[in-house]
Structure formats: C-alpha cells, structure tokens
Design a protein around this motif. Structure first.
Motif, PDB file in Angstrom:
ATOM      1  N   TRP A 260       0.868  -1.287   0.084  1.00  0.00           N
ATOM      2  CA  TRP A 260       0.058   0.216   0.066  1.00  0.00           C
ATOM      3  C   TRP A 260       0.861   1.227  -0.084  1.00  0.00           C
ATOM      4  CZ3 TRP A 260      -0.098   4.386   3.178  1.00  0.00           C
ATOM      5  CH2 TRP A 260      -1.172   5.179   3.184  1.00  0.00           C
ATOM      6  N   TRP A 261       2.018   1.182   1.009  1.00  0.00           N
ATOM      7  CA  TRP A 261       2.793   2.459   1.327  1.00  0.00           C
ATOM      8  C   TRP A 261       3.551   2.686  -0.335  1.00  0.00           C
ATOM      9  CZ3 TRP A 261       3.782   5.231   5.636  1.00  0.00           C
ATOM     10  CH2 TRP A 261       4.517   6.256   5.396  1.00  0.00           C
ATOM     11  N   THR A 262       3.889   1.698  -0.898  1.00  0.00           N
ATOM     12  CA  THR A 262       4.715   1.826  -2.028  1.00  0.00           C
ATOM     13  C   THR A 262       3.671   2.533  -3.278  1.00  0.00           C
ATOM     14  OG1 THR A 262       5.827  -0.205  -1.738  1.00  0.00           O
ATOM     15  CG2 THR A 262       6.023   0.553  -3.854  1.00  0.00           C
ATOM     16  N   TYR A 263       2.401   2.506  -3.352  1.00  0.00           N
ATOM     17  CA  TYR A 263       1.794   3.052  -4.328  1.00  0.00           C
ATOM     18  C   TYR A 263       1.345   4.509  -3.705  1.00  0.00           C
ATOM     19  CZ  TYR A 263      -2.095   3.874  -7.663  1.00  0.00           C
ATOM     20  OH  TYR A 263      -2.726   4.540  -8.562  1.00  0.00           O
ATOM     21  N   PHE A 264       0.776   4.507  -2.398  1.00  0.00           N
ATOM     22  CA  PHE A 264       0.032   5.787  -2.175  1.00  0.00           C
ATOM     23  C   PHE A 264       0.671   6.655  -1.332  1.00  0.00           C
ATOM     24  CE2 PHE A 264      -3.355   2.628  -2.612  1.00  0.00           C
ATOM     25  CZ  PHE A 264      -4.266   3.170  -3.372  1.00  0.00           C
ATOM     26  N   GLN A 265       1.964   6.491  -1.088  1.00  0.00           N
ATOM     27  CA  GLN A 265       2.602   7.523  -0.400  1.00  0.00           C
ATOM     28  C   GLN A 265       3.398   8.582  -1.531  1.00  0.00           C
ATOM     29  OE1 GLN A 265       3.385   8.323   2.431  1.00  0.00           O
ATOM     30  NE2 GLN A 265       5.206   9.585   2.340  1.00  0.00           N
ATOM     31  N   TYR A 266       3.728   7.889  -2.814  1.00  0.00           N
ATOM     32  CA  TYR A 266       4.117   8.942  -3.740  1.00  0.00           C
ATOM     33  C   TYR A 266       3.448   8.501  -5.088  1.00  0.00           C
ATOM     34  CZ  TYR A 266       7.974   9.518  -0.315  1.00  0.00           C
ATOM     35  OH  TYR A 266       8.447   9.884   0.857  1.00  0.00           O
ATOM     36  N   THR A 351      16.057   2.844  -6.937  1.00  0.00           N
ATOM     37  CA  THR A 351      15.603   2.303  -5.997  1.00  0.00           C
ATOM     38  C   THR A 351      14.651   1.312  -6.347  1.00  0.00           C
ATOM     39  OG1 THR A 351      14.018   3.971  -5.665  1.00  0.00           O
ATOM     40  CG2 THR A 351      16.038   4.067  -4.449  1.00  0.00           C
ATOM     41  N   ARG A 352      13.522   1.264  -7.104  1.00  0.00           N
ATOM     42  CA  ARG A 352      12.616   0.509  -7.810  1.00  0.00           C
ATOM     43  C   ARG A 352      12.860  -0.573  -8.487  1.00  0.00           C
ATOM     44  NH1 ARG A 352       6.731   2.882  -6.349  1.00  0.00           N
ATOM     45  NH2 ARG A 352       7.579   4.118  -4.245  1.00  0.00           N
ATOM     46  N   VAL A 353      14.045   0.039  -9.499  1.00  0.00           N
ATOM     47  CA  VAL A 353      14.681  -1.173 -10.331  1.00  0.00           C
ATOM     48  C   VAL A 353      15.296  -2.096  -9.597  1.00  0.00           C
ATOM     49  CG1 VAL A 353      16.275  -1.316 -12.246  1.00  0.00           C
ATOM     50  CG2 VAL A 353      14.756   0.418 -12.197  1.00  0.00           C
ATOM     51  N   GLY A 354      16.053  -1.573  -8.539  1.00  0.00           N
ATOM     52  CA  GLY A 354      16.776  -2.247  -7.692  1.00  0.00           C
ATOM     53  C   GLY A 354      15.770  -3.425  -6.843  1.00  0.00           C
ATOM     54  N   LEU A 381      12.182  -6.590   2.161  1.00  0.00           N
ATOM     55  CA  LEU A 381      12.657  -5.869   0.899  1.00  0.00           C
ATOM     56  C   LEU A 381      11.710  -4.703   0.666  1.00  0.00           C
ATOM     57  CD1 LEU A 381      14.429  -5.514  -1.788  1.00  0.00           C
ATOM     58  CD2 LEU A 381      12.509  -7.186  -2.803  1.00  0.00           C
ATOM     59  N   VAL A 382      10.424  -4.646   0.440  1.00  0.00           N
ATOM     60  CA  VAL A 382       9.483  -3.721   0.449  1.00  0.00           C
ATOM     61  C   VAL A 382       9.580  -2.623   1.647  1.00  0.00           C
ATOM     62  CG1 VAL A 382       6.857  -3.166   0.220  1.00  0.00           C
ATOM     63  CG2 VAL A 382       8.029  -5.478  -1.051  1.00  0.00           C
ATOM     64  N   ILE A 383       9.531  -2.934   2.654  1.00  0.00           N
ATOM     65  CA  ILE A 383       9.709  -2.049   3.770  1.00  0.00           C
ATOM     66  C   ILE A 383      10.926  -1.190   3.389  1.00  0.00           C
ATOM     67  CG2 ILE A 383      10.386  -1.810   6.291  1.00  0.00           C
ATOM     68  CD1 ILE A 383       8.342  -4.220   6.630  1.00  0.00           C
ATOM     69  N   ALA A 384      12.215  -2.077   3.373  1.00  0.00           N
ATOM     70  CA  ALA A 384      13.508  -1.201   2.961  1.00  0.00           C
ATOM     71  C   ALA A 384      13.500  -0.310   1.827  1.00  0.00           C
ATOM     72  CB  ALA A 384      14.692  -2.277   2.630  1.00  0.00           C
ATOM     73  N   LEU A 385      12.784  -0.744   0.756  1.00  0.00           N
ATOM     74  CA  LEU A 385      12.735   0.312  -0.370  1.00  0.00           C
ATOM     75  C   LEU A 385      11.742   1.445   0.094  1.00  0.00           C
ATOM     76  CD1 LEU A 385      12.199   1.013  -3.476  1.00  0.00           C
ATOM     77  CD2 LEU A 385      10.104  -0.507  -3.496  1.00  0.00           C
ATOM     78  N   ASN A 386      10.849   1.155   0.794  1.00  0.00           N
ATOM     79  CA  ASN A 386      10.001   2.455   1.164  1.00  0.00           C
ATOM     80  C   ASN A 386      10.680   3.242   2.177  1.00  0.00           C
ATOM     81  OD1 ASN A 386       7.584   1.736  -0.343  1.00  0.00           O
ATOM     82  ND2 ASN A 386       6.730   0.359   1.243  1.00  0.00           N
ATOM     83  N   ALA A 387      11.505   2.667   3.008  1.00  0.00           N
ATOM     84  CA  ALA A 387      12.326   3.422   4.026  1.00  0.00           C
ATOM     85  C   ALA A 387      13.434   4.397   3.319  1.00  0.00           C
ATOM     86  CB  ALA A 387      12.748   2.570   5.038  1.00  0.00           C
ATOM     87  N   VAL A 388      14.036   3.564   2.317  1.00  0.00           N
ATOM     88  CA  VAL A 388      14.969   4.449   1.654  1.00  0.00           C
ATOM     89  C   VAL A 388      14.447   5.697   0.870  1.00  0.00           C
ATOM     90  CG1 VAL A 388      16.579   4.343  -0.310  1.00  0.00           C
ATOM     91  CG2 VAL A 388      16.444   2.368   1.468  1.00  0.00           C
ATOM     92  N   GLU A 389      13.226   5.330   0.145  1.00  0.00           N
ATOM     93  CA  GLU A 389      12.738   6.471  -0.642  1.00  0.00           C
ATOM     94  C   GLU A 389      11.874   7.593   0.420  1.00  0.00           C
ATOM     95  OE1 GLU A 389      11.374   4.247  -4.767  1.00  0.00           O
ATOM     96  OE2 GLU A 389       9.771   4.914  -3.160  1.00  0.00           O
ATOM     97  N   PHE A 390      11.711   7.296   1.583  1.00  0.00           N
ATOM     98  CA  PHE A 390      11.215   8.229   2.390  1.00  0.00           C
ATOM     99  C   PHE A 390      12.275   8.809   3.133  1.00  0.00           C
ATOM    100  CE2 PHE A 390       9.828   9.477   6.779  1.00  0.00           C
ATOM    101  CZ  PHE A 390       8.899  10.344   6.568  1.00  0.00           C
ATOM    102  N   TYR A 391      13.552   8.393   3.295  1.00  0.00           N
ATOM    103  CA  TYR A 391      14.517   9.200   3.620  1.00  0.00           C
ATOM    104  C   TYR A 391      14.874  10.043   2.788  1.00  0.00           C
ATOM    105  CZ  TYR A 391      19.404  10.097   4.948  1.00  0.00           C
ATOM    106  OH  TYR A 391      20.550  10.652   5.133  1.00  0.00           O
TER     107      TYR A 391
END
Length: 411
Positions: A260-266, A351-354, A381-391
C-alpha cells in the motif's frame, strides 16, 4: 443541462469544493471542458466497485486453487473482461454530466452484469461459459451505447465498439468445448489488449478530469489490496495461532502495508500530476492507467494467493507454480512502477529497479523453502524500499533515475 443525456462536460466544484452536481456549457470545440475541472468519485461509483471486490476475490481464489501453470493462465485470463468493463466505466463517467437517477441506473445495470460474470467464474470453463460471455457482452453494450450518444469518439471504430464485438465473441466462444474455449478466449483477450495500441492514436484528442480518473484507479488498487487482507484474515481464522502461524500473519500484514505504501505514499500523487501536465493525456490513460494498473492488480492478485498459502501452512515447502506466486506477484507489482514512471516522466528510479530485481531473486530462491521464508524476505525488501525512498525525499535528496525518454508528462 442536468436534464440532458450524456453531454461531454466536466463536473466543476464550487468555491467551497463540496458540490459536484454543477453543469457547464457544452459549447465550443472542447465540449465545455475546463482545465480547472474537479470531479470526485460518487457514492454510486463506490457501490459499483463492491461488485469488483467480489470479482478480484473470485479471480484470486481461482489462482489459489489452480493446478499448475495452465490453471494459472486460465484464471488470469478471466480477469481481462472484468478489467475492461471496469476501465470502460471509469472512462465513461469521467467528466460526464448526467442526472443522478440515470447515472445510478446505468451504474447498477453494469454492476449487475459484472455480478453475473463473478458468479460464473468458478465454472466459466464448464457450463457457465456462455453466461460469463453473455454478461460481459451486456456490460459492453451498456458502456458502448452511452459513449456513442455522448459523441465521445469522432470515429466509429473505437475501443468501445470493438468491445461490443469482443463481448459477442466471448459469448459465442462459450459454446465451444473447454479446451477450445480457453484458446478462443485467449485470442479474443489478446485482441482486446491490443486495441488501445492499435486505435489509441485516434483518441489522442480526448481530455480527462485529472482528479477523478487517478482517484478511480487508485480505488481499484485499494480493492485489490483489500483482497490480500481478506485472504490473510480468513486464513488466520481457520488455523491455530501458534508462534509460527502468528508470526506469518504479522509478516503478511506488514507486506500488505508495504505494498500500500509503495503506491499511495508517492505513486498516487505522481499519476495525478502527470495527467494534469501531459500534453496528450490519452497517452497516459492508455499506458500508465489502462495497462499499468492492470499489471498492478495482477501482481497483487498473485501476491494475495501466495500470502494465503503461507498463512495456511507457514512451514510448507512449496514447489512449482505455487512456490513462485508470492514472489512473482511482488516482482510484477514493483516492476510496474518502473514502467509507469518511464511512461509518465521518462525514467525509473534506481531504488525501484533494484527492488524489482531483488524480488525476482527471492522468487527464484523460493522453491523448496518454507513458505514463511520468502514471505519474510519480500516483506523486508518492500519495507526497505519504502524506508530508503522516504529518507531521501524527506531529506531533500533526489531519487536517482534511469532515464529512457522524455516521458508523456516531461521530466
């Protein structure tokens, strides 16, 4: 104007932003569309979407119980008519002014046809093939007639008229034996999938409400994600909650939250911005919305089936197609962001390609592992992706992009 049928005008909000029952003058070459039009999703559309909650549930269950790759393909194939019926309705009601009574009756009629399709899914390749195809034909007719009356298309050969012919073909193919039927339906589905590519350039003059359409497609993502929570919850009610089972439920819920976060945050805001600034909005409606969101939903459906398996038996060592459902669903979901980002702005983030590549690796390692293992790795993996992008976003650091082209909305 509210008493007239299907004028091609936007629904504009008043100064307080609360009213959506305002009409605009239908004069001029652009049929009265305003660049500042704001249209919100109606209660009737939300009720209409409930039928497609049932549809996603039926397709996800068919994927879950399917035998092998052939069963998976047959289940996914049935999703195509549902998707085109829903997309057609979203486009039909985008910017259309119509009396509330007529709008509600039309939505309920299409919902009724879709409901018949839903109850036909379990035996679509058996005795209910004609019923499934016939209900789809009805939905396409209900969509096609008002679009013609609305004069939304300047050519007779357009996606809606082709859709009516496709619905008739689905119905007639339902008379064939099951083995022949699946191949006939596959051919028809491929034709339907190709229509926006083949005929799409003829519709580039169309304009779309930049608030309503992204909201509608975002709501369908919510529908699909709701299916994952339903499957997780139902699985949790039928098992003894020992430590391993409880951990699996928690990790599955975390993965759903991460998706959910991956889509709706950004992502959701990016789609609306892209539609607003695109020189030819129809290009994005074809690519990022129609094709891209179909892939999003398919990815969620596959992931939901995989999570259901993990919750049902966390220690099971899955093999074959069933071992790959969860990972392939998450991989498809993340990789689709790369596709939609390229179509909108010309480049995909590293980030998303990786993350997509990482999910593919986890998928390849999944066969033979306990079901909980790939679930936990994918959630991390998904949580790490969102954390990196959020940071990076919160600290003002840009997301590095792999640039491919200019993009429909520019860079």
């Amino acid at each position: 104007m509210a008493s007239e049928d299907y004028p091609d005008t936007p629904i504009e909000a008043e100064a307080d932003g609360d009213s959506t029952e305002i009409t605009a003058d239908d004069s001029g070459e652009d049929h009265g569309r305003s660049p500042h039009a704001v249209q919100r999703v109606t209660w009737a559309e939300l009720f209409f979407d409930l039928v497609f909650v049932f549809a996603v549930t039926q397709i996800a269950h068919a994927v879950y119980v399917g035998a092998g790759w052939a069963g998976l393909g047959r289940s996914v194939l049935l999703f195509v008519p549902f998707w085109w019926a829903w997309v057609g309705c979203a486009i039909l009601f985008n910017g259309m002014v119509i009396t509330a009574t007529k709008r509600h009756l039309l939505l309920l009629a299409i919902a009724g046809a879709a409901f018949v399709m839903c109850i036909s899914v379990p035996d679509a390749y058996g005795n209910r093939g004609v019923l499934f195809g016939g209900a789809y034909l009805v939905s396409r007719i209900l969509l096609g007639i008002p679009m013609q009356r609305r004069e939304a298309f300047r050519i007779r050969l357009n996606p809606f008229t082709v859709g009516v012919l496709a619905g008739l073909a689905w119905t007639l193919a339902g008379l064939l034996p099951a083995d022949s039927r699946q191949w006939a339906w596959l051919a028809i589905a491929l034709i339907e999938l190709a229509v926006p590519i083949v005929l799409g350039h003829r519709l580039d003059y169309m304009q779309f409400d930049a608030s309503h359409l992204p909201e509608r497609f975002g709501l369908f993502i919510i529908i699909a994600l709701g299916e994952t929570l339903t499957d997780i919850g139902q699985g949790g009610t039928h098992i003894a909650l020992h430590s391993q089972e409880a951990v699996t439920l928690f990790v599955a819920f975390l993965l759903s939250c991460g998706l959910w976060w991956t889509y709706f945050q950004y992502g959701a805001s990016a789609t609306e911005h892209a539609l607003r600034v695109a020189k030819v909005p129809a290009v994005l409606v074809r690519s990022s919305f129609t094709y891209g969101h179909m892939l999003f939903v398919l990815g969620i459906i596959l992931a939901a089936a995989g999570m259901s398996q993990a919750v049902a038996d966390p220690g099971a060592h899955l093999h074959g197609m069933h071992a790959l459902l969860l990972g392939s669903g998450v991989t498809l979901y993340i990789a689709t962001f790369c596709y939609t980002r390229i179509m909108m702005f010309g480049g995909a983030s590293y980030t998303r390609v990786g993350a997509a590549l990482g999910a593919a690796v986890i998928t390849a390692l999944s066969p033979g592992l306990p079901a909980l293992a790939p679930l936990a790795m994918l959630a991390a993996l998904v949580i790490a992706l969102n954390a990196v992008e959020f940071y990076r976003v919160s600290t003002g650091k840009p997301l590095l992009l792999i640039n491919v082209w200019q993009g429909a909305a520019g860079r």
